[in-house]
Structure formats: C-alpha cells, structure tokens
Design a protein around this motif. Structure first.
Motif, PDB file in Angstrom:
ATOM      1  N   ILE A   1       0.569  -1.153   0.273  1.00  0.00           N
ATOM      2  CA  ILE A   1      -0.056  -0.001   0.008  1.00  0.00           C
ATOM      3  C   ILE A   1       1.037   1.137  -0.136  1.00  0.00           C
ATOM      4  N   VAL A   2       1.997   1.085   0.654  1.00  0.00           N
ATOM      5  CA  VAL A   2       2.613   2.602   1.314  1.00  0.00           C
ATOM      6  C   VAL A   2       3.594   2.845  -0.405  1.00  0.00           C
ATOM      7  N   TRP A   3       3.862   1.355  -0.872  1.00  0.00           N
ATOM      8  CA  TRP A   3       5.388   1.343  -1.311  1.00  0.00           C
ATOM      9  C   TRP A   3       4.784   0.827  -3.029  1.00  0.00           C
ATOM     10  N   GLN A   4       5.137  -0.356  -3.444  1.00  0.00           N
ATOM     11  CA  GLN A   4       4.486  -0.832  -4.797  1.00  0.00           C
ATOM     12  C   GLN A   4       3.963  -2.346  -4.926  1.00  0.00           C
ATOM     13  N   THR A   5       3.640  -2.621  -5.597  1.00  0.00           N
ATOM     14  CA  THR A   5       3.694  -4.112  -5.726  1.00  0.00           C
ATOM     15  C   THR A   5       4.731  -4.866  -6.539  1.00  0.00           C
ATOM     16  N   GLY A   6       5.023  -5.979  -5.966  1.00  0.00           N
ATOM     17  CA  GLY A   6       6.004  -6.757  -7.341  1.00  0.00           C
ATOM     18  C   GLY A   6       7.335  -7.079  -6.358  1.00  0.00           C
ATOM     19  N   PHE A   7       8.068  -7.736  -7.109  1.00  0.00           N
ATOM     20  CA  PHE A   7       9.105  -9.110  -6.239  1.00  0.00           C
ATOM     21  C   PHE A   7      10.078  -7.863  -4.779  1.00  0.00           C
ATOM     22  N   THR A   8       9.929  -6.984  -5.284  1.00  0.00           N
ATOM     23  CA  THR A   8      11.280  -6.116  -4.734  1.00  0.00           C
ATOM     24  C   THR A   8      10.343  -6.263  -3.457  1.00  0.00           C
ATOM     25  N   THR A   9       8.618  -5.337  -3.290  1.00  0.00           N
ATOM     26  CA  THR A   9       8.432  -5.209  -2.090  1.00  0.00           C
ATOM     27  C   THR A   9       8.227  -6.920  -1.472  1.00  0.00           C
TER      28      THR A   9
END
Length: 265
Positions: A130-138
């Motif tokens: 929610i506060v950052w992004q979706t995907g592998f890094t999160t």
C-alpha cells in the motif's frame, strides 16, 4: 590343540564392538536421509494421485512441468535471497547490539525487529504494498522484515554465551578485539547463529506463499488459484510443493550447520 603366542584371540568386548559398529552408523544415516525419503514418498504419492484424475483444461494448464518449475524457481529465489539479506543485515546488527553498553540502543533495535515478527505476514506484505508498490521487491523486503528477529536474537544470544575466560585468554595472547570476535567468538557462537538462519530460511519459504497477493509470483499462485477456482488438485499440489521445499531446505541447512560447527561443540 595348542596356541602360539603369535596368535591373537579377540576378546568378547572386541567382538561385540565390531558387531555393534554398523548399528551405530545406521541411526545417523537414517536420521540424515529420513527427510529425503519422506519428501520423495509424499511427492510420489501426490504425482500418482494427480495422474489418476481426469483434469479439466484449467487444471491441465496449471499442473504441467513448465508452469510448476517456473513457480518453484520464483519461490526459491525469493526465499533464499531474503535469507541472504537477513544474514547480511541481522548478524552485524546483533554484533553491534552485543557490543553496545547502551540499553536504549539495544531496546530500540530489538523492538524494531519485534514489530516485523509480531505483525502477521500477510499484514506486512499488504502494508508495504500500500505504502510502496507491488511486485518482487516489496515481497522481498517483507520477507526480510519478517525473518529478521530470529537471526538477530540468536546472534546476540550466541555471542553472550561465549565464556568470558576464553575471550580473556585470547586477549592475553595479544589478539585485538576484532581478532577475538572473528577468530574466537563468532566460531563458538556459529551453531546458535546458524540455527537462527535456519529458522529464518524456513520462515521465508512459508511466508513467500503470500507474495502472490502483490503479484510477486511463487507457489502461492497455485494455492490461491486452486482456492479461487475450486480446483483442489491444483491447491493440493501447491501446498505439497511448499511443504516439501521447506522440509528440504531445513534438511540442507541442518547439514550445513553440522559441517560448519566447530569440532568439540
């Protein structure tokens, strides 16, 4: 019949020890290979069960070699990379805490690590998305946060358990503090630290299944798709693969722990 002095008659104790020697090795060999045997039998039973079913088109698209291998690869990369990052970050943090005399610093570091462990895994993943992004890094960051505490705590505990007289003897031999840490304290604390890494790695394998909620891939895709589409063969295969990977990684980490463990400990 007479016997010469050159002839040696084995005693009863020697005979018994010779007969018992293979029996002593067998439990160790069985203990080390039992996880492999269990996982192989479970995977074989799952394969035979799925092969006996009439799969529809949706199940056939999921339960094929290419798709399963791709999901396993994503799951392993995410889990192992998270464990490596935890080791790189948590072990130095544990050393810093064990060396610090500040109770505030110690409480702050352990308190921050406790937040990640106390929060449900799905909560950590979703909040970061929610506060950052979706995907592998999160997903990777979430796994590091969730798995940080066991390694940190075990590093602190392992270093604290090193006998003060041993450290004093090392300093008396002319070793500097950094040398004492590298040559004495860390080797003696390595069994406890490795146990924490082993726990963190198994945590990462399990928690990586929720990475599918933020489009990070992994075997969680199979589990969630099986639930949503009510395709229970897909669900069972995904769950069995996750459990098998966790058992195998724990088994491999246990072997590494035995190899790295200093002799005599």
């Amino acid at each position: 019949m007479t016997m010469t002095t050159d002839q040696v008659v084995p005693s009863a104790t020697t005979v018994l020890q010779t007969q018992r020697a293979p029996r002593r090795r067998m439990p160790t060999l069985l203990r080390r290979t039992m996880p492999l045997i269990v996982v192989a039998l479970v995977l074989l039973a799952t394969f035979l069960w799925v092969s006996s079913l009439e799969l529809d088109s949706i199940e056939q698209r999921t339960l094929n070699g290419d798709y399963i291998i791709a999901r396993i690869g994503e799951h392993l990369v995410l889990s192992i990379l998270a464990a490596v990052l935890v080791a790189i970050l948590a072990i130095p943090a544990g050393i810093a805490v064990s060396r610090s005399r500040s109770r505030v610093f110690r409480a702050t570091v352990i308190g921050i690590a406790n937040i990640g462990q106390a929060t449900p895994a799905i909560g950590v993943v979703i909040l970061l998305a929610i506060v950052w992004q979706t995907g592998f890094t999160t997903a990777l960051v979430a796994l590091v946060v969730y798995s940080f505490l066991p390694v940190l705590q075990n590093t602190i505990t392992g270093l604290a358990q090193v006998d003060a007289s041993i450290k004093e003897s090392a300093r008396g031999m002319g070793m500097r503090p950094a040398q004492v840490l590298r040559r004495v304290e860390l080797p003696l604390a390595s069994p406890v630290i490795l146990a924490g890494l082993r726990t963190a790695l198994v945590f990462a394998v399990g928690v990586a299944t929720v990475a599918t909620f933020i489009n990070a891939g992994g075997l969680g895709d199979m589990i969630i798709n099986g639930l949503k589409l009510q395709r229970y063969p897909v669900l069972v295969v995904g769950a069995v693969l996750v459990a098998s990977i966790a058992v195998l990684i724990d088994w491999a980490a246990g072997l590494v722990e035995e190899i790295v463990r200093p002799k005599g400990l």
